[in-house]
Design a protein around this motif. Sequence first.
Motif, PDB file in Angstrom:
ATOM      1  N   ASP A  20     -13.708  -2.081 -13.296  1.00  0.00           N
ATOM      2  CA  ASP A  20     -13.960  -2.117 -11.851  1.00  0.00           C
ATOM      3  C   ASP A  20     -12.719  -1.703 -11.059  1.00  0.00           C
ATOM      4  OD1 ASP A  20     -16.552  -2.907 -12.220  1.00  0.00           O
ATOM      5  OD2 ASP A  20     -16.142  -5.048 -11.968  1.00  0.00           O
ATOM      6  N   LYS A  21     -11.567  -2.223 -11.472  1.00  0.00           N
ATOM      7  CA  LYS A  21     -10.319  -1.888 -10.775  1.00  0.00           C
ATOM      8  C   LYS A  21      -9.972  -0.409 -10.936  1.00  0.00           C
ATOM      9  CE  LYS A  21      -8.137  -6.460 -10.909  1.00  0.00           C
ATOM     10  NZ  LYS A  21      -6.938  -7.226 -11.344  1.00  0.00           N
ATOM     11  N   ALA A  22     -10.248   0.142 -12.108  1.00  0.00           N
ATOM     12  CA  ALA A  22      -9.991   1.565 -12.326  1.00  0.00           C
ATOM     13  C   ALA A  22     -10.862   2.411 -11.412  1.00  0.00           C
ATOM     14  CB  ALA A  22     -10.238   1.924 -13.789  1.00  0.00           C
ATOM     15  N   VAL A  23     -12.132   2.056 -11.284  1.00  0.00           N
ATOM     16  CA  VAL A  23     -13.052   2.800 -10.421  1.00  0.00           C
ATOM     17  C   VAL A  23     -12.578   2.752  -8.971  1.00  0.00           C
ATOM     18  CG1 VAL A  23     -15.393   2.821  -9.456  1.00  0.00           C
ATOM     19  CG2 VAL A  23     -15.056   2.563 -11.927  1.00  0.00           C
ATOM     20  N   VAL A  24     -12.149   1.591  -8.511  1.00  0.00           N
ATOM     21  CA  VAL A  24     -11.651   1.455  -7.137  1.00  0.00           C
ATOM     22  C   VAL A  24     -10.486   2.402  -6.889  1.00  0.00           C
ATOM     23  CG1 VAL A  24     -10.451  -0.094  -5.545  1.00  0.00           C
ATOM     24  CG2 VAL A  24     -12.444  -0.910  -6.808  1.00  0.00           C
ATOM     25  N   LEU A  25      -9.578   2.497  -7.845  1.00  0.00           N
ATOM     26  CA  LEU A  25      -8.418   3.390  -7.681  1.00  0.00           C
ATOM     27  C   LEU A  25      -8.839   4.852  -7.658  1.00  0.00           C
ATOM     28  CD1 LEU A  25      -5.393   1.965  -9.728  1.00  0.00           C
ATOM     29  CD2 LEU A  25      -5.549   2.369  -7.280  1.00  0.00           C
ATOM     30  N   ALA A  52      -4.067   2.411 -16.923  1.00  0.00           N
ATOM     31  CA  ALA A  52      -3.706   1.104 -17.477  1.00  0.00           C
ATOM     32  C   ALA A  52      -4.874   0.126 -17.354  1.00  0.00           C
ATOM     33  CB  ALA A  52      -2.470   0.560 -16.774  1.00  0.00           C
ATOM     34  N   TYR A  53      -5.559   0.145 -16.200  1.00  0.00           N
ATOM     35  CA  TYR A  53      -6.741  -0.697 -16.030  1.00  0.00           C
ATOM     36  C   TYR A  53      -7.810  -0.335 -17.061  1.00  0.00           C
ATOM     37  CZ  TYR A  53      -5.182  -2.549 -11.467  1.00  0.00           C
ATOM     38  OH  TYR A  53      -4.513  -3.194 -10.467  1.00  0.00           O
ATOM     39  N   TYR A  54      -8.043   0.963 -17.234  1.00  0.00           N
ATOM     40  CA  TYR A  54      -9.054   1.419 -18.196  1.00  0.00           C
ATOM     41  C   TYR A  54      -8.712   0.965 -19.612  1.00  0.00           C
ATOM     42  CZ  TYR A  54     -11.614   4.705 -21.195  1.00  0.00           C
ATOM     43  OH  TYR A  54     -12.396   5.252 -22.177  1.00  0.00           O
ATOM     44  N   GLN A  55      -7.433   1.097 -19.990  1.00  0.00           N
ATOM     45  CA  GLN A  55      -7.015   0.723 -21.341  1.00  0.00           C
ATOM     46  C   GLN A  55      -7.103  -0.782 -21.576  1.00  0.00           C
ATOM     47  OE1 GLN A  55      -3.143   2.700 -21.174  1.00  0.00           O
ATOM     48  NE2 GLN A  55      -3.808   4.139 -22.764  1.00  0.00           N
TER      49      GLN A  55
END
Length: 243
Positions: free
Chosen positions: A207-212, A199-202
């Motif tokens: 940055d948030k996607a990478v952290v996850l 969802a972050y990526y889309q």
Amino acid sequence: MKIDALFGAVCMAVVLFASCSPSYNSVKRMQKLEEGVSNPTTKEELEEALRKYDARAMDLVLTEAQSGMWYKILGTRYLDERMYRKAYEAFRKALLYYPDNSQLYYYIAICAGYIANSELDFEATGALETAERMNYLKLAESSYLQALAIDPKYYRAMYGLGVLYVFMLDQPSDAIPYLERFLDTQKRDTDAMFVLARAYYQTYQFDKAVVLYDRIIGLAPNAEKTAEAKANKKIVLDAQYAK
């Protein structure tokens, strides 16, 4: 009361309860027919009427409540066997008895989601989304939301709603708050992390996607998931650098 009259009253009670959801007041009205205490006047008559009403009424209400539980159990059996339409109908009937049960709405949402996936373009119209499929997807959404309205901490409904928004309704921004709330309590659930990272990526929150994905890699749930997280992280980083 004569036998014929009593038999008629009992038959009427059976018909009414077969067609209606439980109602303590309706039981009271039927009790008036059965017990012949419609107009008590003295203290003794009133006490006797209340005793008869309450004992009989509670017996019938408990019987109806048991029927609702049986529908719920039947629905879960169908769900276990992946008979989603049968399960859906059973859970709908259970709702007549327990309209404020969050778990029933959750189960209905699951069934509706699976039914939606089986609604293909059988008429070969070329439509990407059939009206019937979209109806079931919206039913799944409203059922998850109703489950959360009844129980705001129902974390399984949060996760289900997140999956629905990301993979079926293409509404990733709507999924994010529910998945974030889910992970506030289910801190090691890597499945939810994958969905939220997507969802972050889309929504271009790279940055948030990478952290996850780094969290998943750190938890190392298994070799397959770890490899998937590493591959997805690379996709996100490539998209971020190309931005």
